[in-house]
Motif scaffolding. Sequence first.
Motif, PDB file in Angstrom:
ATOM      1  N   UNK A  97       0.859  -1.193   0.000  1.00 55.30           N
ATOM      2  CA  UNK A  97       0.000   0.000   0.000  1.00 55.30           C
ATOM      3  C   UNK A  97       0.891   1.237   0.000  1.00 55.30           C
ATOM      4  N   UNK A  98       0.278   2.394  -0.233  1.00 55.03           N
ATOM      5  CA  UNK A  98       1.041   3.643  -0.175  1.00 55.03           C
ATOM      6  C   UNK A  98       1.555   3.888   1.246  1.00 55.03           C
ATOM      7  N   UNK A  99       0.726   3.562   2.236  1.00 54.37           N
ATOM      8  CA  UNK A  99       1.180   3.750   3.629  1.00 54.37           C
ATOM      9  C   UNK A  99       2.448   2.950   3.901  1.00 54.37           C
ATOM     10  N   UNK A 100       2.419   1.695   3.459  1.00 51.40           N
ATOM     11  CA  UNK A 100       3.579   0.837   3.716  1.00 51.40           C
ATOM     12  C   UNK A 100       4.800   1.341   2.945  1.00 51.40           C
ATOM     13  N   UNK A 101       4.575   1.865   1.744  1.00 49.43           N
ATOM     14  CA  UNK A 101       5.697   2.417   0.968  1.00 49.43           C
ATOM     15  C   UNK A 101       6.322   3.602   1.702  1.00 49.43           C
ATOM     16  N   UNK A 102       5.503   4.449   2.277  1.00 50.32           N
ATOM     17  CA  UNK A 102       6.035   5.616   3.005  1.00 50.32           C
ATOM     18  C   UNK A 102       6.852   5.139   4.205  1.00 50.32           C
ATOM     19  N   UNK A 103       6.275   4.234   4.964  1.00 49.64           N
ATOM     20  CA  UNK A 103       6.966   3.790   6.183  1.00 49.64           C
ATOM     21  C   UNK A 103       8.232   3.011   5.826  1.00 49.64           C
ATOM     22  N   UNK A 104       8.153   2.141   4.820  1.00 51.67           N
ATOM     23  CA  UNK A 104       9.326   1.329   4.475  1.00 51.67           C
ATOM     24  C   UNK A 104      10.438   2.159   3.826  1.00 51.67           C
ATOM     25  N   UNK A 105      10.073   3.207   3.104  1.00 53.19           N
ATOM     26  CA  UNK A 105      11.108   4.104   2.580  1.00 53.19           C
ATOM     27  C   UNK A 105      11.909   4.690   3.734  1.00 53.19           C
ATOM     28  N   UNK A 106      11.208   5.107   4.769  1.00 53.26           N
ATOM     29  CA  UNK A 106      11.882   5.642   5.960  1.00 53.26           C
ATOM     30  C   UNK A 106      12.672   4.557   6.689  1.00 53.26           C
ATOM     31  N   UNK A 107      12.089   3.368   6.736  1.00 53.87           N
ATOM     32  CA  UNK A 107      12.786   2.244   7.391  1.00 53.87           C
ATOM     33  C   UNK A 107      14.140   1.992   6.705  1.00 53.87           C
ATOM     34  N   UNK A 108      14.109   1.900   5.400  1.00 57.03           N
ATOM     35  CA  UNK A 108      15.341   1.595   4.654  1.00 57.03           C
ATOM     36  C   UNK A 108      16.358   2.719   4.817  1.00 57.03           C
ATOM     37  N   UNK A 109      15.874   3.940   4.697  1.00 53.33           N
ATOM     38  CA  UNK A 109      16.782   5.081   4.813  1.00 53.33           C
ATOM     39  C   UNK A 109      17.392   5.135   6.210  1.00 53.33           C
ATOM     40  N   UNK A 110      16.582   4.896   7.245  1.00 54.33           N
ATOM     41  CA  UNK A 110      17.140   4.980   8.602  1.00 54.33           C
ATOM     42  C   UNK A 110      18.116   3.836   8.860  1.00 54.33           C
ATOM     43  N   UNK A 111      17.891   2.669   8.241  1.00 55.01           N
ATOM     44  CA  UNK A 111      18.882   1.591   8.358  1.00 55.01           C
ATOM     45  C   UNK A 111      20.219   2.008   7.724  1.00 55.01           C
ATOM     46  N   UNK A 112      20.125   2.724   6.608  1.00 51.03           N
ATOM     47  CA  UNK A 112      21.364   3.211   5.968  1.00 51.03           C
ATOM     48  C   UNK A 112      22.108   4.147   6.922  1.00 51.03           C
ATOM     49  N   UNK A 113      21.358   5.012   7.585  1.00 48.78           N
ATOM     50  CA  UNK A 113      21.985   5.956   8.518  1.00 48.78           C
ATOM     51  C   UNK A 113      22.607   5.218   9.702  1.00 48.78           C
ATOM     52  N   UNK A 114      21.890   4.225  10.254  1.00 52.64           N
ATOM     53  CA  UNK A 114      22.432   3.444  11.378  1.00 52.64           C
ATOM     54  C   UNK A 114      23.771   2.828  10.970  1.00 52.64           C
ATOM     55  N   UNK A 115      23.819   2.315   9.764  1.00 53.85           N
ATOM     56  CA  UNK A 115      25.044   1.674   9.280  1.00 53.85           C
ATOM     57  C   UNK A 115      26.183   2.696   9.144  1.00 53.85           C
ATOM     58  N   UNK A 116      25.844   3.865   8.646  1.00 55.36           N
ATOM     59  CA  UNK A 116      26.864   4.917   8.513  1.00 55.36           C
ATOM     60  C   UNK A 116      27.375   5.335   9.891  1.00 55.36           C
ATOM     61  N   UNK A 117      26.474   5.444  10.854  1.00 54.79           N
ATOM     62  CA  UNK A 117      26.880   5.835  12.209  1.00 54.79           C
ATOM     63  C   UNK A 117      27.788   4.755  12.804  1.00 54.79           C
ATOM     64  N   UNK A 118      27.452   3.493  12.520  1.00 55.92           N
ATOM     65  CA  UNK A 118      28.259   2.385  13.034  1.00 55.92           C
ATOM     66  C   UNK A 118      29.707   2.467  12.536  1.00 55.92           C
ATOM     67  N   UNK A 119      29.886   2.995  11.335  1.00 51.08           N
ATOM     68  CA  UNK A 119      31.241   3.129  10.790  1.00 51.08           C
ATOM     69  C   UNK A 119      32.040   4.219  11.510  1.00 51.08           C
ATOM     70  N   UNK A 120      31.315   5.055  12.262  1.00 50.67           N
ATOM     71  CA  UNK A 120      31.950   6.081  13.096  1.00 50.67           C
ATOM     72  C   UNK A 120      32.916   6.977  12.305  1.00 50.67           C
TER      73      UNK A 120
END
Length: 329
Positions: free
Chosen positions: A111-134
């Motif tokens: 659904x569109x709702x799930x697309x909005x939430x999952x886009x944020x989910x994926x993007x925030x996972x990318x950020x978590x990974x970048x932060x982990x690299x310190x």
Amino acid sequence: MSQQIARASLADVQQPVAEELERVALELRRIIAADFPIAAAVNAHLLRMKGKLFRPTLMLLAHQAAGGAEPRAVTLAAVVELIHLATLVHDDSVDHSALRRGLPTINALFSHQIAVIMGDYLYSRAIIELVRLADLEPLRVFARVTNEMTIGEMRQLEAHDKLSYPEAQYDELIRAKTASLLSGACEVGALEAPLAQREALARFGMRLGMAFQIADDLLDYTAAEAVTGKPSGLDLKEHKVTLPLIAALGAMGPADRSLVAELMAAPEPSDELVAGVIERVRAAGGLDYARRRALELAQQAEGELEALPPSRARDALRDSITYAVDRPS
Ligand code: IPE
Ligand code: IPE
Ligand code: MG
Ligand code: MG
């Protein structure tokens, strides 16, 4: 285009980094892993969709061409693909696209709702990974780039006067929504390189990225859905003004212009109307103009590679230019 520069296949371009690219796919899987059932189901679907991995390819080639050999390059390459994937999930929802990489989009299948939430989910996972690299440097580049991409997508929406959209604004739009990420990928690949090389690669990615988006906009006019894995003619259906139309409008007579106006006024233009406008755009030289512009940008991109020492990776970056402007999908 092919009469001016020789064709390069994606496999040719990826050859020097083929082994790393296999590990990118595994890294991507690791970074997005989810316990929550809906997130896991969306992830499983996304991992079935095979993209070209063009941005990770550029990052790894830039890394190699600038003399780097860091293991974390593979993780950073997965992060850039993940950022791309997150923006595609949102873009398909915004564009009402039903097909991506030959499979149903998240908005179509879930659904569109799930697309909005999952886009944020994926993007925030990318950020978590970048932060982990310190390391603040890649985070700084990608934070800036993703913010630019949102403005690019917004520019797309606010193209009000569809019959007189200036080419300069189109340039700004594609620079922000697409080229910024390709540029960021090249730059992050070369973070440890001398500043002159890093900056040349960032400029290379920007020019290449603009050519890449023009090629995408051309494919929307010319390619079959079976080849690109996404619907053709969709940009016009969605009233999206891209370079072929911008260029053609300047050369069209009143009858052709009023057909374009009719399409832009139709809430859901028929396939026949879309096909009619595509034909007029072609006849008015819009496709040829866009091809010439992509080639011009490609030449500018190529010039930037002179800042790098000769290598197999640099040759592949050069091939990536011909691939970007002359690709089948
Ligand atoms: C699609 O990018 C979005 C654009 C910027 C045109 P790609 O053409 O790289 O899509 P995938 O990742 O190969 O599916
Ligand atoms: C590129 O624009 C999308 C992003 C940069 C997020 P398009 O809307 O043209 O891309 P496609 O055609 O859907 O892949
Ligand atoms: Mg789209
Ligand atoms: Mg497109």
